[in-house]
Design a protein around this motif. Structure first.
Motif: not given
Length: 321
Positions: A56-70
């Motif tokens: 759902x976060x990846x489908x959010x069109x407003x997100x420009x860049x993702x920080x992955x901390x898994x």
């Protein structure tokens, strides 16, 4: 620049705090596998939205860049999914668990024309950046010996990310990459590697030491979860030496010794220090780059090749490989 965060552990919380210190950085959305954790994290760090699904976060069109901390084992999967969704990516170190995975992530960045960088925050630390420049400028002469470690005692459970092999646990990938980074960034790719490890009951490396051999000298590194080391990194050259203050990977200063004279250099970081990798992302994106010149795709590939060789030496394999 609107950020999203996948994986909401301790490091993500520190990152979110530093994000607030960077101009034009907005924490737009966070995602965990449970709504309660995601909602709590969003409230604590002023995120505009929260999700109980990474998708759902990846489908959010407003997100420009993702920080992955898994955990490490999930870096490749979610970085590639983010890039395929058109998101730029800053992925925690290690970028992935082996060379093949890193190569796949680089190809995804290129194929989707999106920025991707390993979150090796130490590379952007003001003191470390200055030290690298001084070494490259020859102020120490030829660097011929590096001694660096990263070690602390822990009572973490066998199921924790530190010791769980299913999560690519162990000291090498979690903290051992820091001393290896320093050797690589100052001395390059080694000609030969020797390594040994003490293993936890789970099979993860609880303590690991490696000797990297170069034409001009050697680097000795150690990582572990059994004792507290002094966390001072030592760099020796033909014309001088540098001692990086503890904890050296997030240092605020160093001592340079030349001609038997000591000089102190203090450069306090902004916030915890994640601010500088965030700024680097912003700067690269403003120029339309898909990788950083300071910590490139090639650098991540080279570093994971070093850890691959160490794992082969100590016979360390992960069940999912």
């Amino acid at each position: 620049m609107k950020w999203g965060i996948l994986g909401l552990g301790r490091i993500a919380a520190q990152f979110a705090q530093d994000l607030q210190l960077v101009d034009n950085a907005i924490l737009h959305a966070v995602a965990s596998r449970t709504e309660a954790k995601s909602k709590s994290f969003a409230s604590a760090h002023d995120a505009e939205k929260y999700y109980d699904s990474y998708h759902d976060l990846l489908a959010d069109q407003e997100v420009d860049i993702v920080y992955i901390a898994t955990p490490h084992n999930a870096h490749m999967e979610w970085a590639i999914k983010a890039m395929e969704a058109g998101k730029h990516v800053l992925c925690e170190k290690p970028l992935a668990v082996n060379r093949q995975q890193v190569q796949s992530m680089i190809e995804a960045s290129q194929a989707n024309n999106v920025f991707m960088m390993e979150a090796f925050w130490t590379r952007f630390n003001p003191s470390v950046r200055e030290i690298i420049l001084r070494v490259k400028d020859g102020e120490l002469g030829e660097v011929n010996f590096i001694n660096a470690d990263f070690s602390f005692p822990t009572n973490a459970s066998p199921e924790s990310r530190l010791f769980n092999l299913e999560l690519a646990g162990g000291s090498l990938l979690d903290i051992g990459v820091y001393p290896l980074f320093l050797a690589y960034v100052l001395m390059g790719m080694p000609n030969e590697i020797n390594a040994s490890a003490v293993f936890h009951e789970t099979g993860a490396d609880e303590q690991m030491s490696a000797i990297l051999k170069y034409d001009q000298g050697i680097a000795v590194t150690m990582s572990g979860f059994k004792s507290q080391s002094d966390m001072v990194a030592r760099i020796y050259g033909s014309d001088g030496s540098i001692l990086i203050d503890p904890h050296w990977h997030q240092t605020d200063g160093y001592t340079m010794i030349r001609n038997n004279k000591l000089s102190r250099h203090v450069l306090p970081p902004l916030g915890k220090g994640f601010t500088y990798e965030i700024m680097e992302c912003h700067q690269c994106l403003s120029k339309g780059k898909i990788e950083s010149e300071l910590w490139s795709h090639k650098d991540s590939l080279n570093l994971i090749q070093i850890t691959d060789k160490i794992r082969k030496k100590i016979n360390l394999h992960y069940p999912f490989e």
